[in-house]
Design a protein around this motif. Sequence first.
Motif, short mmCIF file in Angstrom:
data_model
loop_
_atom_site.label_atom_id
_atom_site.label_comp_id
_atom_site.label_asym_id
_atom_site.label_seq_id
_atom_site.Cartn_x
_atom_site.Cartn_y
_atom_site.Cartn_z
N ARG A 257 9.63 -1.71 -6.35
CA ARG A 257 8.58 -2.30 -5.53
C ARG A 257 8.95 -3.71 -5.09
NH1 ARG A 257 2.81 -0.17 -7.90
NH2 ARG A 257 3.47 1.99 -8.04
N TYR B 245 0.83 -1.20 0.00
CA TYR B 245 0.00 0.00 0.00
C TYR B 245 0.87 1.26 0.00
CZ TYR B 245 -4.35 2.55 1.02
OH TYR B 245 -5.44 3.38 0.98
N ASP C 51 3.63 5.95 -5.28
CA ASP C 51 3.87 5.79 -6.72
C ASP C 51 5.32 5.43 -7.04
OD1 ASP C 51 2.84 5.66 -9.26
OD2 ASP C 51 3.34 7.75 -9.73
N GLU D 20 3.92 1.55 -1.22
CA GLU D 20 4.53 1.69 -2.55
C GLU D 20 3.53 2.24 -3.56
OE1 GLU D 20 7.80 -1.89 -2.05
OE2 GLU D 20 5.94 -2.30 -3.13
N GLN D 21 2.30 1.78 -3.47
CA GLN D 21 1.25 2.27 -4.37
C GLN D 21 0.95 3.75 -4.08
OE1 GLN D 21 -2.56 0.44 -3.85
NE2 GLN D 21 -3.29 1.09 -5.83
#
Length: 89
Positions: free
Chosen positions: A59, A47, A53, A49-50
Amino acid sequence: MTLDQLIKALTPEIYQNLRTAIELGRWPDGRKLDAEQKELCMQAVIYYEQMHDLPASERVGYMEDACKSEGKHDHDDHDDDDVQTLTLQ
């Protein structure tokens, strides 16, 4: 505190400590992660890493050789075979 707030509050150092704990299976103080802790840490890392961005190559779980075929369609008739939805709870 919501999950979004918690992830936004993570510092890069905490994020890296979570990644290391997952990789080693242990907390920085040497205690072993149990299965639930490992799962929660993985969800938090993904989460984070998302939300921040991060490029795919940075990742967790990135495999360079597996991504080389990106853009090549040897099996155009099966374009969506590998699509999976990830739901964080």
